[in-house]
Write a protein that holds these residues in place. Structure first.
Motif, PDB file in Angstrom:
ATOM      1  N   GLU A 154       0.836  -1.207   0.000  1.00 44.82           N
ATOM      2  CA  GLU A 154       0.000   0.000   0.000  1.00 44.82           C
ATOM      3  C   GLU A 154       0.869   1.254   0.000  1.00 44.82           C
ATOM      4  OE1 GLU A 154      -3.501   2.144   2.719  1.00 44.82           O
ATOM      5  OE2 GLU A 154      -2.573   0.258   3.344  1.00 44.82           O
ATOM      6  N   ALA A 155       2.002   1.201   0.698  1.00 39.85           N
ATOM      7  CA  ALA A 155       2.903   2.351   0.720  1.00 39.85           C
ATOM      8  C   ALA A 155       3.457   2.636  -0.673  1.00 39.85           C
ATOM      9  CB  ALA A 155       4.042   2.097   1.702  1.00 39.85           C
ATOM     10  N   VAL A 156       3.823   1.586  -1.384  1.00 38.15           N
ATOM     11  CA  VAL A 156       4.323   1.777  -2.752  1.00 38.15           C
ATOM     12  C   VAL A 156       3.214   2.317  -3.650  1.00 38.15           C
ATOM     13  CG1 VAL A 156       5.257   0.586  -4.769  1.00 38.15           C
ATOM     14  CG2 VAL A 156       6.098   0.015  -2.489  1.00 38.15           C
ATOM     15  N   GLN A 157       2.022   1.792  -3.482  1.00 42.80           N
ATOM     16  CA  GLN A 157       0.900   2.283  -4.281  1.00 42.80           C
ATOM     17  C   GLN A 157       0.595   3.743  -3.971  1.00 42.80           C
ATOM     18  OE1 GLN A 157      -2.172  -0.531  -3.303  1.00 42.80           O
ATOM     19  NE2 GLN A 157      -1.446  -2.085  -4.751  1.00 42.80           N
ATOM     20  N   MET A 158       0.736   4.146  -2.685  1.00 44.34           N
ATOM     21  CA  MET A 158       0.523   5.551  -2.332  1.00 44.34           C
ATOM     22  C   MET A 158       1.618   6.446  -2.891  1.00 44.34           C
ATOM     23  SD  MET A 158      -0.940   5.784   1.561  1.00 44.34           S
ATOM     24  CE  MET A 158      -0.764   7.569   1.483  1.00 44.34           C
ATOM     25  N   SER A 159       2.794   5.894  -3.097  1.00 39.73           N
ATOM     26  CA  SER A 159       3.858   6.682  -3.710  1.00 39.73           C
ATOM     27  C   SER A 159       3.556   6.947  -5.181  1.00 39.73           C
ATOM     28  CB  SER A 159       5.195   5.950  -3.573  1.00 39.73           C
ATOM     29  OG  SER A 159       5.544   5.790  -2.216  1.00 39.73           O
ATOM     30  N   VAL A 160       2.874   5.995  -5.816  1.00 32.37           N
ATOM     31  CA  VAL A 160       2.513   6.161  -7.225  1.00 32.37           C
ATOM     32  C   VAL A 160       1.213   6.946  -7.354  1.00 32.37           C
ATOM     33  CG1 VAL A 160       1.959   4.939  -9.359  1.00 32.37           C
ATOM     34  CG2 VAL A 160       3.703   4.023  -7.805  1.00 32.37           C
ATOM     35  N   ASN A 161       0.231   6.577  -6.538  1.00 32.10           N
ATOM     36  CA  ASN A 161      -1.080   7.223  -6.575  1.00 32.10           C
ATOM     37  C   ASN A 161      -1.345   7.849  -5.211  1.00 32.10           C
ATOM     38  OD1 ASN A 161      -3.630   8.049  -7.319  1.00 32.10           O
ATOM     39  ND2 ASN A 161      -4.573   6.041  -6.978  1.00 32.10           N
ATOM     40  N   PRO A 162      -1.088   9.151  -5.041  1.00 33.37           N
ATOM     41  CA  PRO A 162      -1.242   9.790  -3.722  1.00 33.37           C
ATOM     42  C   PRO A 162      -2.657   9.631  -3.170  1.00 33.37           C
ATOM     43  CG  PRO A 162      -0.051  11.230  -5.217  1.00 33.37           C
ATOM     44  CD  PRO A 162      -0.569  10.094  -6.045  1.00 33.37           C
ATOM     45  N   LYS A 163      -2.732   9.645  -1.850  1.00 35.12           N
ATOM     46  CA  LYS A 163      -3.999   9.456  -1.141  1.00 35.12           C
ATOM     47  C   LYS A 163      -4.514  10.798  -0.637  1.00 35.12           C
ATOM     48  CE  LYS A 163      -5.936   6.956   2.835  1.00 35.12           C
ATOM     49  NZ  LYS A 163      -5.615   6.036   3.968  1.00 35.12           N
ATOM     50  N   VAL A 164      -5.823  10.981  -0.697  1.00 32.18           N
ATOM     51  CA  VAL A 164      -6.457  12.215  -0.227  1.00 32.18           C
ATOM     52  C   VAL A 164      -7.250  11.898   1.034  1.00 32.18           C
ATOM     53  CG1 VAL A 164      -8.065  14.083  -0.770  1.00 32.18           C
ATOM     54  CG2 VAL A 164      -6.594  13.137  -2.562  1.00 32.18           C
ATOM     55  N   ILE A 165      -6.969  12.631   2.107  1.00 28.45           N
ATOM     56  CA  ILE A 165      -7.707  12.479   3.355  1.00 28.45           C
ATOM     57  C   ILE A 165      -8.377  13.804   3.689  1.00 28.45           C
ATOM     58  CG2 ILE A 165      -6.223  10.654   4.250  1.00 28.45           C
ATOM     59  CD1 ILE A 165      -4.789  12.715   5.940  1.00 28.45           C
ATOM     60  N   THR A 166      -9.508  13.725   4.358  1.00 26.05           N
ATOM     61  CA  THR A 166     -10.282  14.921   4.712  1.00 26.05           C
ATOM     62  C   THR A 166     -10.227  15.128   6.218  1.00 26.05           C
ATOM     63  OG1 THR A 166     -11.778  14.541   2.854  1.00 26.05           O
ATOM     64  CG2 THR A 166     -12.533  16.040   4.572  1.00 26.05           C
ATOM     65  N   THR A 167      -9.939  16.338   6.615  1.00 28.97           N
ATOM     66  CA  THR A 167      -9.884  16.650   8.041  1.00 28.97           C
ATOM     67  C   THR A 167     -11.298  16.776   8.600  1.00 28.97           C
ATOM     68  OG1 THR A 167      -9.871  19.040   7.673  1.00 28.97           O
ATOM     69  CG2 THR A 167      -7.746  17.915   7.684  1.00 28.97           C
ATOM     70  N   PRO A 168     -11.481  16.511   9.864  1.00 25.13           N
ATOM     71  CA  PRO A 168     -12.780  16.798  10.490  1.00 25.13           C
ATOM     72  C   PRO A 168     -12.994  18.308  10.557  1.00 25.13           C
ATOM     73  CG  PRO A 168     -11.170  16.139  12.139  1.00 25.13           C
ATOM     74  CD  PRO A 168     -10.520  15.918  10.806  1.00 25.13           C
ATOM     75  N   PRO A 169     -14.232  18.762  10.794  1.00 22.77           N
ATOM     76  CA  PRO A 169     -14.472  20.214  10.890  1.00 22.77           C
ATOM     77  C   PRO A 169     -13.599  20.852  11.972  1.00 22.77           C
ATOM     78  CG  PRO A 169     -16.546  19.017  10.741  1.00 22.77           C
ATOM     79  CD  PRO A 169     -15.479  17.985  10.907  1.00 22.77           C
ATOM     80  N   VAL A 170     -12.884  21.892  11.576  1.00 16.34           N
ATOM     81  CA  VAL A 170     -11.980  22.602  12.486  1.00 16.34           C
ATOM     82  C   VAL A 170     -12.563  23.985  12.751  1.00 16.34           C
ATOM     83  CG1 VAL A 170      -9.650  23.471  12.839  1.00 16.34           C
ATOM     84  CG2 VAL A 170     -10.000  21.334  11.595  1.00 16.34           C
ATOM     85  N   ALA A 171     -12.849  24.286  14.005  1.00 13.12           N
ATOM     86  CA  ALA A 171     -13.429  25.579  14.389  1.00 13.12           C
ATOM     87  C   ALA A 171     -12.328  26.489  14.915  1.00 13.12           C
ATOM     88  CB  ALA A 171     -14.514  25.395  15.447  1.00 13.12           C
ATOM     89  N   ALA A 172     -12.319  27.723  14.424  1.00 10.92           N
ATOM     90  CA  ALA A 172     -11.336  28.714  14.869  1.00 10.92           C
ATOM     91  C   ALA A 172     -12.008  30.080  14.882  1.00 10.92           C
ATOM     92  CB  ALA A 172     -10.110  28.717  13.956  1.00 10.92           C
ATOM     93  N   VAL A 173     -11.430  31.018  15.634  1.00 11.97           N
ATOM     94  CA  VAL A 173     -12.017  32.347  15.814  1.00 11.97           C
ATOM     95  C   VAL A 173     -11.030  33.391  15.311  1.00 11.97           C
ATOM     96  CG1 VAL A 173     -12.989  33.984  17.463  1.00 11.97           C
ATOM     97  CG2 VAL A 173     -13.295  31.530  17.821  1.00 11.97           C
ATOM     98  N   ALA A 174     -11.511  34.264  14.423  1.00 12.30           N
ATOM     99  CA  ALA A 174     -10.683  35.367  13.943  1.00 12.30           C
ATOM    100  C   ALA A 174     -10.596  36.454  15.014  1.00 12.30           C
ATOM    101  CB  ALA A 174     -11.261  35.927  12.644  1.00 12.30           C
ATOM    102  N   LYS A 175      -9.771  37.461  14.746  1.00 13.36           N
ATOM    103  CA  LYS A 175      -9.568  38.514  15.743  1.00 13.36           C
ATOM    104  C   LYS A 175     -10.814  39.364  15.966  1.00 13.36           C
ATOM    105  CE  LYS A 175      -4.560  38.979  15.216  1.00 13.36           C
ATOM    106  NZ  LYS A 175      -3.431  39.887  14.895  1.00 13.36           N
ATOM    107  N   ASP A 176     -11.738  39.383  14.998  1.00 12.67           N
ATOM    108  CA  ASP A 176     -12.969  40.157  15.193  1.00 12.67           C
ATOM    109  C   ASP A 176     -14.023  39.381  15.975  1.00 12.67           C
ATOM    110  OD1 ASP A 176     -13.552  38.274  13.313  1.00 12.67           O
ATOM    111  OD2 ASP A 176     -14.377  39.656  11.821  1.00 12.67           O
ATOM    112  N   GLY A 177     -13.691  38.177  16.443  1.00 17.80           N
ATOM    113  CA  GLY A 177     -14.598  37.417  17.297  1.00 17.80           C
ATOM    114  C   GLY A 177     -15.541  36.492  16.569  1.00 17.80           C
TER     115      GLY A 177
END
Length: 327
Positions: A122-145
């Protein structure tokens, strides 16, 4: 005659068992297949494999596959890897795939990756065909609140040289999430992030988040970004409520202190009135003593009574009059 037939059947059965055991311990067919495929091995080696509890078919088939792919492998190394608990066929397939894809991978590295618990193919296959993973929802706050909730897609390629001892996908996701929070938190306004979401990708990608991991990050793309709560306003409301509660507590404290002072003053007034009453109780005795000692005459006494009556009359006149009583 029946006894002769029984003996013949018994001999035939014993011969079949002996023949099966012979071909089991001496895999002539497997040796013939290896010879036709160009793999040099001997019947004695195959017999020794059986005694070492190594399936000869696994080793021979792996050597045949590698031979046809142009790779030369040592049967002793394959046996050692099998006895160590490795997956021989998976390692051989990974070596063949890496060779066809021009990925540098030797037998020692492949077996180390396999014994480390990772899927080397699988590692060799990922070197040939890259894998795409999705992050879970990430919550962050800008400086304006304003809170922003972002999702990112991370394109990974396996780093063969760091598969042993390198961190996994969970570390990549955690680092990307941390970078997204830091990037959004440093923005002056949430509108800037909404206008240029690719700025998050550039900042996060520039941090080298794949250091020490078994992967190489090729790209980080913001898949979705939504506006969440007004965290700044909620914090201000909470602070205002806290200030109000503190002010109310302090006002209640002052009121309690005032009530305590009032009660103390009432107690002192009661004490003073008690002293006055006590002093007034001593007046008749003082007058009697003055009569006996001759310091007070009868006319002086009547004069004092007249003054007292006059004072009481003036007090009654000075008091406000109540309205006429209703019958």
């Amino acid at each position: 005659m029946n006894e002769g037939i029984g003996i013949i059947i018994l001999i035939a059965f014993a011969a079949l068992i002996g023949l099966w055991m012979l071909f089991y311990f001496i895999p002539v067919g497997l040796w013939f297949q290896a010879t036709l495929s160009g793999v040099k091995t001997s019947l004695l080696q195959l017999i020794f494999m059986r005694w070492r509890k190594v399936p000869p078919s696994v080793i021979v088939n792996a050597m045949i596959n590698s031979r046809k792919a142009g790779l030369i492998l040592n049967s002793d190394e394959l046996e050692a890897h099998y006895l160590a608990g490795g997956r021989v066929q998976a390692v051989v397939n990974a070596l063949i795939s890496a060779d066809k894809a021009n990925i540098p991978l030797d037998f020692k590295s492949a077996t180390a990756i396999d014994l480390a618990g990772r899927d080397v193919l699988e590692a060799v296959q990922m070197s040939v065909n890259p894998k795409v993973i999705t992050t879970p929802p990430v919550a962050a706050v800008a400086k304006d609140g304003i809170q922003l909730i972002a999702k990112a897609r991370v394109t990974l390629r396996a780093n063969i040289r760091q598969l042993v001892g390198g961190a996994g996908e969970e570390t990549i996701l955690a680092r990307v999430g941390e970078g997204i929070v830091s990037s959004i938190g440093s923005a002056v306004s949430h509108k800037q992030v909404l206008e240029n979401p690719d700025s998050i990708s550039k900042v996060v990608l520039a941090k080298g988040l794949d250091a020490g991991t078994a992967f190489e990050i090729l790209s980080i793309d913001i898949a979705d970004i939504d506006v969440g709560k007004n965290i700044g306003a909620e914090l201000q409301m909470d602070q205002a409520n806290a200030d109000k509660n503190i002010a109310q507590a302090r006002a209640e404290e002052r009121r309690a202190m005032a009530v305590a002072v009032e009660q103390e003053m009432k107690a002192k007034a009661q004490e003073a009135r008690a002293k006055v009453i006590e002093a007034e109780a001593q007046i008749p005795m003082a007058i009697a003593e003055a009569f006996r000692s001759g310091n007070l005459g009868i006319m002086d006494y009547y004069k004092m009574q007249n003054i007292q009556a006059d004072t009481e009359m003036r007090d009654s006149i000075a008091k406000p009059r109540n309205g006429p009583k209703k019958e």
